[in-house]
Write a protein that holds these residues in place. Structure first.
Motif, PDB file in Angstrom:
ATOM      1  N   GLY A  83       0.909  -1.328  -0.170  1.00  0.00           N
ATOM      2  CA  GLY A  83       0.186  -0.067  -0.235  1.00  0.00           C
ATOM      3  C   GLY A  83       0.831   1.337   0.095  1.00  0.00           C
ATOM      4  O   GLY A  83       0.344   2.353  -0.844  1.00  0.00           O
ATOM      5  N   ARG A  84       1.729   1.054   0.824  1.00  0.00           N
ATOM      6  CA  ARG A  84       2.812   2.569   0.921  1.00  0.00           C
ATOM      7  C   ARG A  84       3.316   2.705  -0.552  1.00  0.00           C
ATOM      8  O   ARG A  84       3.714   3.924  -0.814  1.00  0.00           O
ATOM      9  N   ARG A  85       3.697   1.667  -1.307  1.00  0.00           N
ATOM     10  CA  ARG A  85       4.534   1.729  -2.377  1.00  0.00           C
ATOM     11  C   ARG A  85       3.599   2.511  -3.719  1.00  0.00           C
ATOM     12  O   ARG A  85       3.964   2.730  -4.530  1.00  0.00           O
ATOM     13  N   HIS A  86       2.251   2.318  -3.307  1.00  0.00           N
ATOM     14  CA  HIS A  86       1.231   2.742  -4.311  1.00  0.00           C
ATOM     15  C   HIS A  86       0.431   4.034  -3.881  1.00  0.00           C
ATOM     16  O   HIS A  86      -0.624   4.367  -4.239  1.00  0.00           O
ATOM     17  N   THR A  87       1.038   4.528  -2.907  1.00  0.00           N
ATOM     18  CA  THR A  87       0.383   5.887  -2.236  1.00  0.00           C
ATOM     19  C   THR A  87       0.969   6.812  -2.631  1.00  0.00           C
ATOM     20  O   THR A  87       2.423   7.161  -2.362  1.00  0.00           O
ATOM     21  N   GLU A 137     -12.584  10.579  -2.671  1.00  0.00           N
ATOM     22  CA  GLU A 137     -11.060  10.701  -2.504  1.00  0.00           C
ATOM     23  C   GLU A 137     -10.776  11.976  -1.369  1.00  0.00           C
ATOM     24  O   GLU A 137     -10.079  12.000  -0.501  1.00  0.00           O
ATOM     25  N   ALA A 138     -11.478  12.970  -1.549  1.00  0.00           N
ATOM     26  CA  ALA A 138     -11.301  14.093  -0.680  1.00  0.00           C
ATOM     27  C   ALA A 138     -11.782  13.692   0.946  1.00  0.00           C
ATOM     28  O   ALA A 138     -10.928  14.418   1.785  1.00  0.00           O
ATOM     29  N   VAL A 139     -12.677  12.936   1.079  1.00  0.00           N
ATOM     30  CA  VAL A 139     -13.337  12.684   2.270  1.00  0.00           C
ATOM     31  C   VAL A 139     -11.976  11.691   3.144  1.00  0.00           C
ATOM     32  O   VAL A 139     -11.554  11.910   4.335  1.00  0.00           O
ATOM     33  N   HIS A 140     -11.359  11.097   2.216  1.00  0.00           N
ATOM     34  CA  HIS A 140     -10.233  10.045   2.894  1.00  0.00           C
ATOM     35  C   HIS A 140      -8.876  10.993   2.761  1.00  0.00           C
ATOM     36  O   HIS A 140      -7.857  10.315   2.985  1.00  0.00           O
ATOM     37  N   SER A 141      -8.983  12.365   2.449  1.00  0.00           N
ATOM     38  CA  SER A 141      -7.706  13.126   2.315  1.00  0.00           C
ATOM     39  C   SER A 141      -6.729  12.363   1.353  1.00  0.00           C
ATOM     40  O   SER A 141      -5.424  12.637   1.336  1.00  0.00           O
ATOM     41  N   PRO A 201      -7.454   2.570   3.195  1.00  0.00           N
ATOM     42  CA  PRO A 201      -8.052   3.570   2.599  1.00  0.00           C
ATOM     43  C   PRO A 201      -7.243   4.975   1.839  1.00  0.00           C
ATOM     44  O   PRO A 201      -7.879   5.605   1.246  1.00  0.00           O
ATOM     45  N   ALA A 202      -6.117   4.967   2.371  1.00  0.00           N
ATOM     46  CA  ALA A 202      -5.183   5.884   1.781  1.00  0.00           C
ATOM     47  C   ALA A 202      -4.919   5.773   0.651  1.00  0.00           C
ATOM     48  O   ALA A 202      -4.340   6.500  -0.015  1.00  0.00           O
TER      49      ALA A 202
END
Length: 298
Positions: A15-19, A71-75, A253-254
């Motif tokens: 997940g971190r690599r795709h954020t 997307e905005a709700v989850h920042s 969710p990020a």
């Protein structure tokens, strides 16, 4: 007896690599969608295209626009750029306006959904039940409540909105209502009906079906790998704006919507070993909790 091996650390690393550092692609989507809306509406009111064609364009606009709100709700627009957190509410409030949504209230509601997915306190638990009951009873009632200020007040109470958020909610509601009433009073009633209300109803029906009913049905399981599912069918990722990989969103969710697929592809062996539901466009009753456990369906 061997204990099950946790793969959460491996999942988090993927997940971190795709954020991304900043979710510019979501802002681009918002700009493209509003261009579609202004072009479709402008060409229709100037009689350069027929009303039905403008309505089709605006239905696409109103269906796809919730992705920006989500997307905005989850920042996920500012993403890792914490100094740009102001971008999320700004983009979200703008996207909420045509959807008759109140950003701050909706954000609290959506966070509650993530915290209590498929539990009795889940705000989306109203979707539990048959597809026909969803389409003809529960969903229409939910859509009508968008225009019910009493229900908006109750939702503010339920989701513990601050006093400022109460003000934002009802100020937004009043502005939406005044714009609508003003357009009708100016003689644009048919345009409001066919270029906004009908497209809004159709767009929200499709969006909520594939964001709420389909991914969580039968709304009974609460585990990390079973409270939602993956739907694989031709063009699914494009048509559903990544929400066919709704499981990935709930797990992490990020991650922005446009990176659900590569995350799923990388983690698929792990997810299959965990017993996730990987199905087609519609939920497979054979994979539901009651079918696997021998219980009777609700």
């Amino acid at each position: 007896m061997d204990q099950p091996v946790s793969t959460v650390r491996q999942e988090a690393e993927v997940g971190r690599r795709h954020t991304p550092e900043f979710g510019a692609r979501t802002l681009l989507l918002e700009i493209e969608l509003f261009l579609l809306f202004f072009v479709a509406t402008g060409l229709t009111v100037t009689c350069l295209i027929p009303m039905w064609l403008g309505a089709v364009g605006n239905t696409v606009f109103l269906y796809a626009l919730y992705t920006v709100v989500h997307e905005a709700v989850h920042s996920n627009i500012s993403s890792r750029s914490k100094n740009l957190r102001w971008v999320d509410p700004l983009a979200g409030i703008i996207a909420c306006a045509p959807l008759w949504l109140n950003y701050h209230q909706h954000k609290r509601q959506h966070m509650e959904h993530h915290a209590h997915t498929n539990e009795e306190t889940d705000p989306d638990i109203y979707a539990r039940g048959s597809f026909l009951g969803w389409i003809f009873i529960r969903l229409p009632l939910a859509l009508l409540n968008y225009f019910n200020p009493v229900q908006q007040y109750r939702d503010c109470q339920r989701f513990n909105c601050t006093k400022r958020e109460y003000v934002y909610t009802f100020l937004t509601f009043a502005i939406h209502a005044l714009i609508l009433i003003g357009l009708v009073a100016m003689g644009y009633g048919s345009e409001v009906l066919f270029l906004w209300f009908v497209p809004w109803w159709l767009g929200q029906t499709v969006m909520l079906t594939f964001f709420t009913w389909t991914p969580h049905h039968d709304h009974t399981e609460t585990g990390r790998y079973r409270n939602t599912r993956v739907a694989l069918f031709p063009f699914a990722n494009f048509l559903l704006q990544g929400q066919n990989y709704h499981l990935i969103h709930h797990m992490m969710p990020a991650i922005p919507y446009y990176r659900y697929k590569p995350v799923f592809d990388e983690l698929r062996p792990v997810l299959e070993a965990k017993g996730v539901r990987i199905e087609g466009i519609l939920p497979d009753p054979r994979n539901e909790h009651h079918a696997l456990s021998g219980e009777s369906p609700r």
